[in-house]
Design a protein around this motif. Structure first.
Motif, PDB file in Angstrom:
ATOM      1  N   UNK A 124      -1.661 -10.686   2.749  1.00  0.00           N
ATOM      2  CA  UNK A 124      -3.021 -10.200   3.025  1.00  0.00           C
ATOM      3  C   UNK A 124      -3.473  -9.330   1.866  1.00  0.00           C
ATOM      4  N   UNK A 125      -4.753  -9.126   1.790  1.00  0.00           N
ATOM      5  CA  UNK A 125      -5.297  -8.203   0.803  1.00  0.00           C
ATOM      6  C   UNK A 125      -5.178  -6.768   1.320  1.00  0.00           C
ATOM      7  N   UNK A 126      -4.986  -5.862   0.395  1.00  0.00           N
ATOM      8  CA  UNK A 126      -4.936  -4.454   0.771  1.00  0.00           C
ATOM      9  C   UNK A 126      -6.338  -3.966   1.112  1.00  0.00           C
ATOM     10  N   UNK A 127      -6.475  -3.333   2.266  1.00  0.00           N
ATOM     11  CA  UNK A 127      -7.758  -2.764   2.646  1.00  0.00           C
ATOM     12  C   UNK A 127      -7.980  -1.401   1.998  1.00  0.00           C
ATOM     13  N   UNK A 128      -6.886  -0.749   1.636  1.00  0.00           N
ATOM     14  CA  UNK A 128      -6.976   0.579   1.025  1.00  0.00           C
ATOM     15  C   UNK A 128      -7.074   0.475  -0.484  1.00  0.00           C
ATOM     16  N   UNK A 129      -6.441  -0.555  -1.061  1.00  0.00           N
ATOM     17  CA  UNK A 129      -6.547  -0.786  -2.485  1.00  0.00           C
ATOM     18  C   UNK A 129      -5.581   0.011  -3.338  1.00  0.00           C
ATOM     19  N   UNK A 130      -4.632   0.694  -2.724  1.00  0.00           N
ATOM     20  CA  UNK A 130      -3.648   1.482  -3.457  1.00  0.00           C
ATOM     21  C   UNK A 130      -2.463   1.739  -2.538  1.00  0.00           C
ATOM     22  N   UNK A 131      -1.388   2.267  -3.125  1.00  0.00           N
ATOM     23  CA  UNK A 131      -0.156   2.531  -2.377  1.00  0.00           C
ATOM     24  C   UNK A 131       0.103   4.036  -2.367  1.00  0.00           C
ATOM     25  N   UNK A 132       0.012   4.644  -1.196  1.00  0.00           N
ATOM     26  CA  UNK A 132       0.084   6.097  -1.088  1.00  0.00           C
ATOM     27  C   UNK A 132       1.290   6.552  -0.261  1.00  0.00           C
ATOM     28  N   UNK A 133       1.477   7.854  -0.247  1.00  0.00           N
ATOM     29  CA  UNK A 133       2.411   8.526   0.655  1.00  0.00           C
ATOM     30  C   UNK A 133       1.563   9.297   1.665  1.00  0.00           C
ATOM     31  N   UNK A 134       1.898   9.173   2.954  1.00  0.00           N
ATOM     32  CA  UNK A 134       1.076   9.766   4.011  1.00  0.00           C
ATOM     33  C   UNK A 134       1.865  10.786   4.830  1.00  0.00           C
ATOM     34  N   UNK A 135       1.101  11.703   5.409  1.00  0.00           N
ATOM     35  CA  UNK A 135       1.646  12.679   6.346  1.00  0.00           C
ATOM     36  C   UNK A 135       0.848  12.583   7.641  1.00  0.00           C
ATOM     37  N   UNK A 136       1.565  12.473   8.758  1.00  0.00           N
ATOM     38  CA  UNK A 136       0.925  12.454  10.069  1.00  0.00           C
ATOM     39  C   UNK A 136       1.265  13.766  10.767  1.00  0.00           C
ATOM     40  N   UNK A 137       0.250  14.579  11.057  1.00  0.00           N
ATOM     41  CA  UNK A 137       0.475  15.846  11.727  1.00  0.00           C
ATOM     42  C   UNK A 137       0.806  15.654  13.192  1.00  0.00           C
ATOM     43  N   UNK A 138       1.229  16.739  13.833  1.00  0.00           N
ATOM     44  CA  UNK A 138       1.569  16.661  15.252  1.00  0.00           C
ATOM     45  C   UNK A 138       0.328  16.341  16.086  1.00  0.00           C
ATOM     46  N   UNK A 139      -0.857  16.560  15.515  1.00  0.00           N
ATOM     47  CA  UNK A 139      -2.091  16.213  16.206  1.00  0.00           C
ATOM     48  C   UNK A 139      -2.503  14.766  15.985  1.00  0.00           C
ATOM     49  N   UNK A 140      -1.690  14.015  15.216  1.00  0.00           N
ATOM     50  CA  UNK A 140      -1.979  12.609  14.963  1.00  0.00           C
ATOM     51  C   UNK A 140      -2.871  12.365  13.767  1.00  0.00           C
ATOM     52  N   UNK A 141      -3.288  13.416  13.086  1.00  0.00           N
ATOM     53  CA  UNK A 141      -4.162  13.273  11.930  1.00  0.00           C
ATOM     54  C   UNK A 141      -3.387  12.675  10.755  1.00  0.00           C
TER      55      UNK A 141
END
Length: 297
Positions: A150-167
């Motif tokens: 599939x094509x990337x919808x974001x267009x780049x490869x990142x590192x993510x953090x998900x907070x305890x609030x789900x953000x």
């Protein structure tokens, strides 16, 4: 179950004395590409992924048997165990991070950023504040081998953090193919492998109390193929999977030793009652070795 001689290579005197059993045990073989080892002490079992075969396997320490834990696994890759003893998984197929609850149901931790689908989450860790950190390269959407092209919808490869609030927030956005990641013992540093860089390397970031990252200097480079999974031991040494085995770095970034393997390594995990059982996923197999050091708690 066959055995392979354990070959520790000392490159610096700080690695002298690191060792363990003379032989590594091969717990299982016959996979297409093993990944994501995670040990559950309460059940005394190891879970790991066989990504192209779209399955997760379970090795039972009490019986030595290996069976299917989940199939289809949605092309699961990396895993971790959270502080409540639940399984956190990166799924290439559904392009998401999930949590397996104690009753077996699945909760989606993250599948989108600002409304756009993730690429294919690869590896994941939890910080003691309950935040979930994961890397999102495009390997699962590059072809149909480990997911769905599939094509990337974001267009780049990142590192993510998900907070305890789900953000869901981007923690680092200047990687080519972020892969394995691990916190230092005190969680003030975060090590992240970039597989696609030439040479492949690990970068180190300072972690603020609010989860903000700073720095990002190259910590260590790979002299055999590319780095994949990363873990830290109780002494603060950084262990990284590479093509010739596991590479061990001192906290100052010096390559001090290696543990050689006969297959290309993808990842590692510490397990057992004292965290001194080293589990290694490598190409078609899974190996284990009792060592004289322990993983970080």
């Amino acid at each position: 179950m066959d055995q392979v001689r354990a070959q520790f290579v000392v490159l610096d005197e700080r690695f002298a004395g690191a060792g363990g059993d003379q032989w590594m045990r091969r717990l299982f073989t016959g996979c297409r590409w093993t990944e994501g080892p995670v040990y559950f002490p309460a059940g005394r079992y190891l879970l790991f992924s066989d990504i192209p075969n779209d399955r997760m396997l379970r090795w039972d320490e009490t019986t030595g048997e290996v069976g299917v834990f989940r199939q289809p696994s949605r092309y699961a890759n990396g895993h971790t165990r959270d502080r409540a003893g639940r399984l956190i998984s990166c799924e290439h197929g559904h392009r998401r991070v999930t949590r397996t609850e104690h009753d077996g149901s699945l909760t989606v931790v993250a599948d989108r950023f600002q409304g756009r689908r993730l690429n294919s989450p690869n590896d994941v860790v939890e910080r003691s504040d309950g935040s979930i950190w994961f890397t999102d390269p495009s390997y699962g959407i590059d072809s149909d081998y480990e997911g769905y092209r599939a094509d990337s919808e974001i267009g780049a490869c990142h590192v993510y953090r998900v907070g305890v609030d789900g953000d869901v927030r981007i923690a680092a956005d200047d990687f080519e193919r972020p892969n394995g990641l691990a916190f230092s013992v005190d969680e003030r540093k975060l090590y992240i492998a970039d597989t696609r860089q030439n040479p492949s390397h690990i970068r180190v970031f300072d972690v603020a109390d609010d989860g903000t990252l700073a720095g990002g200097d190259v910590f260590g480079t790979c002299d055999s193929g590319a780095f994949d999974g990363v873990r830290v031991d109780a002494a603060g040494r950084v262990w990284a999977a590479a093509h010739d085995g596991l590479h061990c770095f001192a906290p100052d970034g010096t390559l001090i030793g290696k543990l050689l393997l006969p297959e290309i390594c993808s990842n590692l995990a510490f397990g057992g009652a004292r965290l001194n059982e080293l589990f290694i996923t490598a190409s078609s197999s899974v190996y284990t070795l009792r060592v004289n050091f322990s993983g970080a708690r």
